[in-house]
Design a protein around this motif. Structure first.
Motif, PDB file in Angstrom:
ATOM      1  N   THR A 129       6.712  -5.717   4.039  1.00  0.00           N
ATOM      2  CA  THR A 129       6.357  -6.906   4.802  1.00  0.00           C
ATOM      3  C   THR A 129       7.519  -7.879   4.778  1.00  0.00           C
ATOM      4  OG1 THR A 129       4.031  -6.605   4.269  1.00  0.00           O
ATOM      5  CG2 THR A 129       4.700  -8.794   5.009  1.00  0.00           C
ATOM      6  N   GLU A 188       0.698  -6.506   8.669  1.00  0.00           N
ATOM      7  CA  GLU A 188       1.456  -6.355   7.425  1.00  0.00           C
ATOM      8  C   GLU A 188       0.828  -5.424   6.395  1.00  0.00           C
ATOM      9  OE1 GLU A 188      -1.496  -9.471   6.456  1.00  0.00           O
ATOM     10  OE2 GLU A 188      -0.389  -8.930   8.218  1.00  0.00           O
ATOM     11  N   ALA A 209      -3.111 -10.913  11.180  1.00  0.00           N
ATOM     12  CA  ALA A 209      -2.148 -10.916  10.081  1.00  0.00           C
ATOM     13  C   ALA A 209      -2.405 -12.112   9.168  1.00  0.00           C
ATOM     14  CB  ALA A 209      -0.722 -10.962  10.624  1.00  0.00           C
ATOM     15  N   ASP A 213       4.754 -12.788   9.660  1.00  0.00           N
ATOM     16  CA  ASP A 213       5.006 -11.524   8.969  1.00  0.00           C
ATOM     17  C   ASP A 213       4.902 -10.316   9.886  1.00  0.00           C
ATOM     18  OD1 ASP A 213       5.263 -12.984   6.672  1.00  0.00           O
ATOM     19  OD2 ASP A 213       3.361 -12.347   5.793  1.00  0.00           O
ATOM     20  N   ARG A 248       5.738  -5.877   9.542  1.00  0.00           N
ATOM     21  CA  ARG A 248       5.929  -4.798   8.568  1.00  0.00           C
ATOM     22  C   ARG A 248       6.930  -3.827   9.168  1.00  0.00           C
ATOM     23  NH1 ARG A 248       3.919  -3.837   3.355  1.00  0.00           N
ATOM     24  NH2 ARG A 248       3.448  -1.661   3.007  1.00  0.00           N
TER      25      ARG A 248
END
Length: 159
Positions: free
Chosen positions: A33, A69, A125, A130, A132
């Motif tokens: 993340t 994430e 999220a 964020d 990933r």
């Protein structure tokens, strides 16, 4: 780490690698993340990326960017094993070809331009900044990955 200039930024990431050999088609990074988006809830445009391999191998990599994430490509050093639900959260995929690299004697550097993929965190999220990121090694040519042997710079334009 992120450096911002006007409406653009470069996000630098050195993923956590276990180290050792990885076979072609195996997961190099299941998913990490990254607080990559500079403005919460707003998208950013991924325009280019740079990859530096200090393990001195020009490796074909498939870099997957997820809007959620909590997802994963599977288990490191094993074949990709992603669920259909996780696959649906991929917002961008960038392939770094072996021909994209320049040999710098003790390292290799690749540059991929003209990506132009819109990145946005999934509405569910935990933090809307964020994303990933996971990586698949598509050639398995690095004899041994070291723990800090890979760095990626994401070039972003944002509002």
């Amino acid at each position: 780490m992120s450096d911002t200039f006007g409406k653009g930024s470069i996000y630098e990431w050195t993923p956590t690698l276990v180290g050792g050999a990885v076979a072609a088609g195996d997961v190099l990074v299941p998913g990490e993340t990254l607080r990559m988006l500079p403005n919460a809830g707003k998208p950013a445009l991924l325009t280019a990326l740079n990859v530096i391999v200090t393990d001195d191998a020009a490796v074909k990599l498939e870099i997957c960017i997820f809007g959620l994430e909590t997802v994963s490509l599977g288990t490191e050093d094993l074949a990709v094993s992603i669920t259909d639900a996780d696959a649906k959260t991929i917002v961008a995929k960038v392939v770094v070809e072996t021909t994209d690299y320049t040999d710098w004697i003790n390292s290799q550097q690749a540059e991929v331009n003209g990506i132009n993929k819109l990145l946005r965190a999934n509405s569910s999220a935990a933090d809307p900044r964020d994303l990933r990121v996971g990586i698949i090694d598509r050639t398995g040519t690095a004899p041994t990955w070291t723990t800090g042997g890979l760095t990626v710079h994401f070039h972003l334009l944002h509002t």
